[in-house]
Scaffold this motif. Sequence first.
Motif, short mmCIF file in Angstrom:
data_model
loop_
_atom_site.label_atom_id
_atom_site.label_comp_id
_atom_site.label_asym_id
_atom_site.label_seq_id
_atom_site.Cartn_x
_atom_site.Cartn_y
_atom_site.Cartn_z
N MET A 24 -3.17 2.86 7.43
CA MET A 24 -2.13 2.91 6.65
C MET A 24 -1.76 4.61 6.36
O MET A 24 -0.93 4.86 6.40
N LEU A 25 -3.03 5.31 6.16
CA LEU A 25 -2.79 6.68 6.06
C LEU A 25 -2.36 7.37 7.12
O LEU A 25 -1.34 8.15 6.85
N ASP A 26 -2.63 7.07 8.34
CA ASP A 26 -2.04 7.74 9.43
C ASP A 26 -0.58 7.20 9.62
O ASP A 26 0.23 8.28 10.00
N ASP A 27 -0.35 5.79 9.56
CA ASP A 27 1.21 5.50 9.65
C ASP A 27 2.06 6.29 8.55
O ASP A 27 3.10 6.82 8.79
N ALA A 28 1.57 6.24 7.23
CA ALA A 28 2.35 7.03 6.07
C ALA A 28 2.43 8.45 6.47
O ALA A 28 3.62 9.17 6.55
N LEU A 29 1.44 9.01 6.81
CA LEU A 29 1.69 10.48 7.43
C LEU A 29 2.26 11.01 8.56
O LEU A 29 3.08 11.88 8.73
N ARG A 30 2.52 9.96 9.41
CA ARG A 30 3.29 10.12 10.66
C ARG A 30 4.87 9.81 10.14
O ARG A 30 5.51 10.72 10.63
N SER A 31 5.10 9.14 9.08
CA SER A 31 6.57 9.26 8.58
C SER A 31 6.97 10.67 8.26
O SER A 31 8.03 11.00 8.25
N GLU A 62 -3.30 10.99 -2.27
CA GLU A 62 -4.13 9.48 -2.75
C GLU A 62 -3.52 8.46 -2.06
O GLU A 62 -2.12 8.18 -2.13
N ALA A 63 -4.32 7.63 -1.48
CA ALA A 63 -4.00 6.50 -0.76
C ALA A 63 -4.33 5.13 -1.23
O ALA A 63 -5.59 5.01 -1.61
N LYS A 64 -3.30 4.32 -1.75
CA LYS A 64 -3.73 2.97 -2.21
C LYS A 64 -2.76 2.04 -1.62
O LYS A 64 -1.42 2.06 -1.18
N GLU A 98 -10.87 12.90 3.72
CA GLU A 98 -12.05 12.87 2.64
C GLU A 98 -12.81 14.10 2.41
O GLU A 98 -13.89 14.51 2.96
N VAL A 99 -12.15 14.96 1.67
CA VAL A 99 -12.42 16.12 1.25
C VAL A 99 -13.00 16.46 -0.35
O VAL A 99 -12.34 15.44 -1.33
N ARG A 141 -13.49 14.03 -5.30
CA ARG A 141 -13.22 13.51 -3.85
C ARG A 141 -11.92 13.10 -3.80
O ARG A 141 -11.28 12.29 -4.36
N LEU A 142 -11.19 13.46 -2.74
CA LEU A 142 -9.97 13.32 -2.34
C LEU A 142 -9.89 12.56 -0.88
O LEU A 142 -10.65 12.72 0.06
N ASP A 143 -8.85 11.47 -0.79
CA ASP A 143 -8.57 10.97 0.52
C ASP A 143 -8.06 11.90 1.66
O ASP A 143 -8.55 11.83 2.78
N ALA A 144 -7.35 12.84 1.25
CA ALA A 144 -7.01 13.97 2.36
C ALA A 144 -6.48 15.09 1.57
O ALA A 144 -5.94 14.80 0.19
N VAL A 145 -6.51 16.20 2.03
CA VAL A 145 -5.36 17.14 1.58
C VAL A 145 -4.63 17.97 2.90
O VAL A 145 -5.03 17.91 4.01
N VAL A 146 -3.03 18.00 2.73
CA VAL A 146 -2.33 18.07 3.69
C VAL A 146 -1.56 19.35 3.43
O VAL A 146 -1.32 19.75 2.38
N GLU A 147 -1.19 20.00 4.54
CA GLU A 147 -0.23 21.15 4.47
C GLU A 147 0.98 21.10 5.23
O GLU A 147 0.88 20.59 6.64
N LEU A 148 2.16 21.44 4.58
CA LEU A 148 3.29 21.60 5.43
C LEU A 148 3.46 23.11 5.74
O LEU A 148 3.56 24.04 4.58
#
Length: 350
Positions: free
Chosen positions: A1-8, A51-53, A24-25, A31-38
Amino acid sequence: MLDDALRSIVELLPASWRFDERREVALRGVRLDAVVELIGPSGDRASFVVEAKLSGSVSTTVLLDVLREHARRAGLPVLFVSDYVGPSLRAALIAENISFADATGWVRVISEDPLILLTGHGAKRSPQTRVASAVTRLNGIAASRTIRALSNTDLPIGVRELANLACVSPGSVSKLLATLASEGVVDRDERGGVHTVRRRALIRRWAQDYSFAKSNRAVSYYIAPRGLDRAVTQLSDRGGIAVTGSAAARRILPDGVTSVVPLRLLALYAAEPIALPRELGLIAAEPATANVVIAAPQDKDVLPGFNDLSLATAPVALVLADLLTLPGRSDAEADQLMEALAKNDPAWNE
């Protein structure tokens, strides 16, 4: 799910931008599911905590509280990701300026520094493969009865209580609520009961699957040669008939409120849809030219008895769904009626 959403998100980025992620940082003790940067071509960075749910796993109210707390504790804006973000939840996230992305392609990522607005459109409804136990189409009698009950019952309400009110099985109610919760139309408590219904969203979600012409039986089209007012007058001494659509909306609107559009189509539910046109002197016509449409209702419970000679009005939720799906559909009339309902019931505001 996380991969598909971030791919969008990645698929919407300009070629000169980069996307970086860490899974998972821990940040500031959270505790976070991820940190992303543009990352822009000049090196400017927009960072988000993720936050992924799964859709429907928590209520909208609880989810927004969680996202606000994550943003506060991490000191970064939040990016919510899910398998599907329904229209009601999208509206709630936009109102809070919270970025989101889902696996179907719905994306709204915002940043003030650097200035970013990234948007993408996904599926109109939740993918059918998401929850095997959920109802994926809301076009049967059980769905109709449950939706009509949800549109006017007091809340909170449990599954069995709602099932008794709607006269359907608890299993049917549970499956329907799973779909509605996953799309942000209702919020449920930890025991599965409903404590919030977004009634506008409920009707519009229903109208995605239900339609007057396809869900009802013996649908036929006519012209009233002496006009619609004359046809309505003739109905006043007949039982087993309920008016819906535009004519019904006029009956439900408060006194003194004029409909936003003139009456062009008289829509009726009838216990005897074949005999009624002959009794009224109607002339058979094509849908494009008709000003009267008659159907046997999918659910006979919307009709009054034959001994009730006062012309009945179909249930409000059904009237709204019919306004949205009849030939020459009138979103404007539906919106006007929901605005009027919202003055006495805030649940009709969204």
